[in-house]
Design a protein around this motif. Sequence first.
Motif, short mmCIF file in Angstrom:
data_model
loop_
_atom_site.label_atom_id
_atom_site.label_comp_id
_atom_site.label_asym_id
_atom_site.label_seq_id
_atom_site.Cartn_x
_atom_site.Cartn_y
_atom_site.Cartn_z
N ARG A 208 31.55 28.36 53.48
CA ARG A 208 31.60 27.99 52.07
C ARG A 208 32.17 29.16 51.29
O ARG A 208 31.95 30.32 51.64
CB ARG A 208 30.21 27.60 51.56
N THR A 209 32.90 28.87 50.23
CA THR A 209 33.53 29.92 49.44
C THR A 209 32.53 30.57 48.50
O THR A 209 32.73 31.69 48.04
CB THR A 209 34.70 29.36 48.63
N ARG A 210 31.45 29.89 48.19
CA ARG A 210 30.44 30.46 47.32
C ARG A 210 29.52 31.36 48.12
O ARG A 210 29.31 31.16 49.31
CB ARG A 210 29.63 29.35 46.65
N PRO A 211 28.94 32.37 47.45
CA PRO A 211 28.11 33.33 48.19
C PRO A 211 26.75 32.76 48.55
O PRO A 211 26.29 31.77 47.97
CB PRO A 211 27.97 34.49 47.18
N GLY A 212 26.12 33.43 49.50
CA GLY A 212 24.74 33.11 49.84
C GLY A 212 24.61 32.07 50.94
O GLY A 212 25.55 31.38 51.30
N TRP A 213 23.42 31.99 51.45
CA TRP A 213 23.14 31.03 52.51
C TRP A 213 22.89 29.65 51.91
O TRP A 213 22.58 29.51 50.73
CB TRP A 213 21.93 31.49 53.32
N GLU A 214 22.99 28.63 52.77
CA GLU A 214 22.84 27.27 52.28
C GLU A 214 22.51 26.35 53.45
O GLU A 214 23.13 26.43 54.51
CB GLU A 214 24.16 26.81 51.61
#
Length: 124
Positions: free
Chosen positions: A99-105
């Motif tokens: 994913r381009t957004r930071p952080g885990w998901e």
Amino acid sequence: QVQLVESGGGLVQAGDSLRLSCAASGGAFSRGGMGWFRQAPGKEREFVASMSWSGGKTYSADSVKGRFTMSRDNAKNTVYLQMNSLKPEDTAGYYCAARTRPGWESRASEYDYWGQGTQVTVSS
């Protein structure tokens, strides 16, 4: 174009270990999150583990905690999933996602790119 290529799957016996690799190319992953998911026949895709490229902390599903470990090698743009004490219920196609957004998901819908998957089969 972003590409994710998984490798390392195979047929093993219960109690064995495997290490999956996911090589990423074609994009700037330094700020985004990465994840591993799995899908068994007839079942929905299931979250396995996730981490950010920048942070060291990983998050895992309860079903694999203590057995699976996710790690990364920023220099190689590669993430790994070390799977120990494998069980027959771990049998599934394993998919790497970015994913381009930071952080885990943990939600599959929040990932932008997916690999083709690698099959893991654990016999009893």
